[in-house]
Design a protein around this motif. Sequence first.
Motif, PDB file in Angstrom:
ATOM      1  N   LEU A  65       0.848  -1.186   0.000  1.00 15.79           N
ATOM      2  CA  LEU A  65       0.000   0.000   0.000  1.00 15.79           C
ATOM      3  C   LEU A  65       0.883   1.234   0.000  1.00 15.79           C
ATOM      4  CD1 LEU A  65      -2.835   1.427   0.661  1.00 15.79           C
ATOM      5  CD2 LEU A  65      -2.061   1.301   3.035  1.00 15.79           C
ATOM      6  N   ARG A  66       0.478   2.226  -0.789  1.00 15.94           N
ATOM      7  CA  ARG A  66       1.167   3.519  -0.778  1.00 15.94           C
ATOM      8  C   ARG A  66       0.117   4.616  -0.809  1.00 15.94           C
ATOM      9  NH1 ARG A  66       4.067   4.907  -6.054  1.00 15.94           N
ATOM     10  NH2 ARG A  66       1.956   5.529  -6.594  1.00 15.94           N
ATOM     11  N   ILE A  67       0.264   5.592   0.074  1.00 18.40           N
ATOM     12  CA  ILE A  67      -0.612   6.759   0.087  1.00 18.40           C
ATOM     13  C   ILE A  67       0.286   7.964  -0.131  1.00 18.40           C
ATOM     14  CG2 ILE A  67      -2.251   8.137   1.418  1.00 18.40           C
ATOM     15  CD1 ILE A  67      -2.839   5.513   3.024  1.00 18.40           C
ATOM     16  N   ARG A  68      -0.051   8.766  -1.131  1.00 20.04           N
ATOM     17  CA  ARG A  68       0.811   9.910  -1.419  1.00 20.04           C
ATOM     18  C   ARG A  68       0.003  11.124  -1.822  1.00 20.04           C
ATOM     19  NH1 ARG A  68       4.417   8.600  -6.693  1.00 20.04           N
ATOM     20  NH2 ARG A  68       5.865   8.416  -4.982  1.00 20.04           N
ATOM     21  N   GLU A  69       0.620  12.275  -1.598  1.00 16.95           N
ATOM     22  CA  GLU A  69       0.090  13.543  -2.081  1.00 16.95           C
ATOM     23  C   GLU A  69       1.149  14.115  -3.005  1.00 16.95           C
ATOM     24  OE1 GLU A  69      -2.076  17.529  -0.468  1.00 16.95           O
ATOM     25  OE2 GLU A  69      -0.403  16.783   0.721  1.00 16.95           O
ATOM     26  N   GLY A  70       0.811  14.259  -4.274  1.00 18.13           N
ATOM     27  CA  GLY A  70       1.812  14.687  -5.253  1.00 18.13           C
ATOM     28  C   GLY A  70       2.923  13.649  -5.322  1.00 18.13           C
ATOM     29  N   TYR A  71       4.154  14.080  -5.069  1.00 21.31           N
ATOM     30  CA  TYR A  71       5.297  13.170  -5.076  1.00 21.31           C
ATOM     31  C   TYR A  71       5.751  12.794  -3.671  1.00 21.31           C
ATOM     32  CZ  TYR A  71       5.528  14.345  -9.984  1.00 21.31           C
ATOM     33  OH  TYR A  71       5.215  14.512 -11.304  1.00 21.31           O
TER      34      TYR A  71
END
Length: 176
Positions: free
Chosen positions: A115-121
Amino acid sequence: MNGLSKGIRKVEVALKWDPSPAGQPATDLDVVAATYLASDPYGDPAYVVHFDSRSPDGTIYLNRDSKDGKGFGWDEVLTVELERLDPRYARVVVGVVIQQRPGERTFVSVGNPSLRIREGYTDLAEDDFGGVLGATAATVAEFVRDGSTWDFHPGVQGFEDDPATFTATMGRTRRA
């Protein structure tokens, strides 16, 4: 948050896993998101976004949906545009559900889930579901409106419900 912070504005929740071994039934994980009204932030969801659906206003949607983990890169990708979400919504909870066909499955039987949660980079959170191996579903993120900004509360919490029950109850408790 200081006075210059804009809070969390738009996030991408991405999920990937290895395909089932040859001769085994496909493993199907789904990213889901539920919104909650400011008048009842821990009650029933106002609406739930899942495969083949999107939010009524287009602020929460799936970019990619896999039924078997055979995609390149991230198999499931959900976008949540918090900055555009109507002010009547105070909370968004994101979860991951393992489809229970043909038999019951838990995270221990999923090959290399990630799982990965990101905002922009910027990566906000990553997880491998190692803390919820006996669960059939898990909440993975909570976004809470604080005035005009959104705060992110990470953490994976396991559930042992079928997909329909999970999506109805996934936001009822506050995360630790």
